[in-house]
Enzyme design. Structure first.
Site, PDB file in Angstrom:
ATOM      1  N   HIS A  46      -1.816  -5.419   1.714  1.00  0.00           N
ATOM      2  CA  HIS A  46      -3.089  -6.123   1.533  1.00  0.00           C
ATOM      3  C   HIS A  46      -2.778  -7.537   1.081  1.00  0.00           C
ATOM      4  O   HIS A  46      -1.853  -7.750   0.300  1.00  0.00           O
ATOM      5  CB  HIS A  46      -3.932  -5.440   0.444  1.00  0.00           C
TER       6      HIS A  46
ATOM      7  N   THR B 137      -5.581  -7.455  10.798  1.00  0.00           N
ATOM      8  CA  THR B 137      -5.939  -6.175  10.178  1.00  0.00           C
ATOM      9  C   THR B 137      -5.527  -4.965  11.019  1.00  0.00           C
ATOM     10  O   THR B 137      -4.960  -4.004  10.499  1.00  0.00           O
ATOM     11  CB  THR B 137      -7.463  -6.146   9.931  1.00  0.00           C
TER      12      THR B 137
ATOM     13  N   ARG C  58      -1.086 -14.318   4.567  1.00  0.00           N
ATOM     14  CA  ARG C  58      -1.850 -13.624   5.618  1.00  0.00           C
ATOM     15  C   ARG C  58      -1.137 -13.730   6.969  1.00  0.00           C
ATOM     16  O   ARG C  58      -1.143 -12.796   7.767  1.00  0.00           O
ATOM     17  CB  ARG C  58      -3.271 -14.205   5.752  1.00  0.00           C
TER      18      ARG C  58
ATOM     19  N   LYS D 115       0.831  -1.200   0.000  1.00  0.00           N
ATOM     20  CA  LYS D 115       0.000   0.000   0.000  1.00  0.00           C
ATOM     21  C   LYS D 115       0.873   1.261   0.000  1.00  0.00           C
ATOM     22  O   LYS D 115       2.071   1.196   0.272  1.00  0.00           O
ATOM     23  CB  LYS D 115      -0.928  -0.045   1.224  1.00  0.00           C
TER      24      LYS D 115
ATOM     25  N   ARG E 221       2.375  -6.053   9.480  1.00  0.00           N
ATOM     26  CA  ARG E 221       1.475  -5.012   9.979  1.00  0.00           C
ATOM     27  C   ARG E 221       1.809  -4.618  11.413  1.00  0.00           C
ATOM     28  O   ARG E 221       1.731  -3.443  11.785  1.00  0.00           O
ATOM     29  CB  ARG E 221       0.025  -5.500   9.873  1.00  0.00           C
TER      30      ARG E 221
ATOM     31  N   PHE F 232     -15.410   4.207   7.707  1.00  0.00           N
ATOM     32  CA  PHE F 232     -14.052   4.593   7.289  1.00  0.00           C
ATOM     33  C   PHE F 232     -13.837   4.439   5.787  1.00  0.00           C
ATOM     34  O   PHE F 232     -12.731   4.654   5.290  1.00  0.00           O
ATOM     35  CB  PHE F 232     -13.006   3.761   8.055  1.00  0.00           C
TER      36      PHE F 232
END
Ligand code: UDP
Ligand code: MG
Length: 165
Positions: free
Chosen positions: A124, A96, A90, A10, A107, A58
């Protein structure tokens, strides 16, 4: 079972020069990269990609985030292929919410929550087979992927296209 999955680095990941880092982490999976491109994300693409979230409070901030309004206007899109690709990727990404993600995950290590409440979580990755198929077909044409992972067909093309001058 061999699978394919869409990965996006991202705009926050690109702004923070995390590309090498993310690719190195993902190489731990021994999966194969079968497609890669740098993308200037249009609103249309952003809204289609995140269409399942369109009723979330959001959503608008998320669209601006993925279009690069807050960082760089680019995303790196990749297709990873191999055994159990979806879960393997993942797992390395982490959950998330970057504050809840394992601190050794991508993350957990590099994500943050903005004051507007958006999770800027660097990466992502498709959540399941049907998301992967929908997302890969959205971000890539068959010709941009090393081999045919989904059925293709030939179509006569007569549109104007941009070539090198
Ligand atoms: N997101 C957010 N706040 C939330 C949930 C999601 O900002 O409460 C953002 C975040 O960037 C996330 C993206 O929306 O990666 C897509 O959400 P999804 O629930 O599909 O999570 P993911 O599949 O990316 O883990
Ligand atoms: Mg998702």
């Amino acid at each position: 079972m061999d699978q394919q999955t869409l990965v996006l680095i991202k705009p926050d990941g690109l702004k923070k020069s995390l590309t090498g880092n993310v690719l190195t982490r993902l190489s731990e999976t021994k999966l194969e990269i079968i497609g890669a491109r740098m993308v200037r994300v249009t609103r249309e693409l952003a809204e289609e990609h995140y269409k399942e979230l369109k009723d979330k409070p959001f959503f608008e901030e998320l669209i601006k985030y993925i279009m690069g309004e807050y960082h760089k206007k680019k995303v790196m899109a990749l297709v990873y292929w191999g055994d159990n690709a979806i879960d393997k990727v993942r797992e390395i990404c982490g959950t998330t919410n970057p504050e809840e993600a394992d601190s050794v995950s991508i993350r957990g290590a590099y994500g943050r929550i903005t004051t507007a409440g958006v999770y800027e979580n660097v990466i992502h990755a498709s959540a399941n087979d049907s998301d992967a198929e929908r997302e890969i077909k959205l971000w890539f044409t068959p010709e941009e992927i090393i081999f045919d992972i989904y059925p293709t067909k030939e179509e006569e093309k007569c549109a104007v296209r941009r070539v090198w001058a």
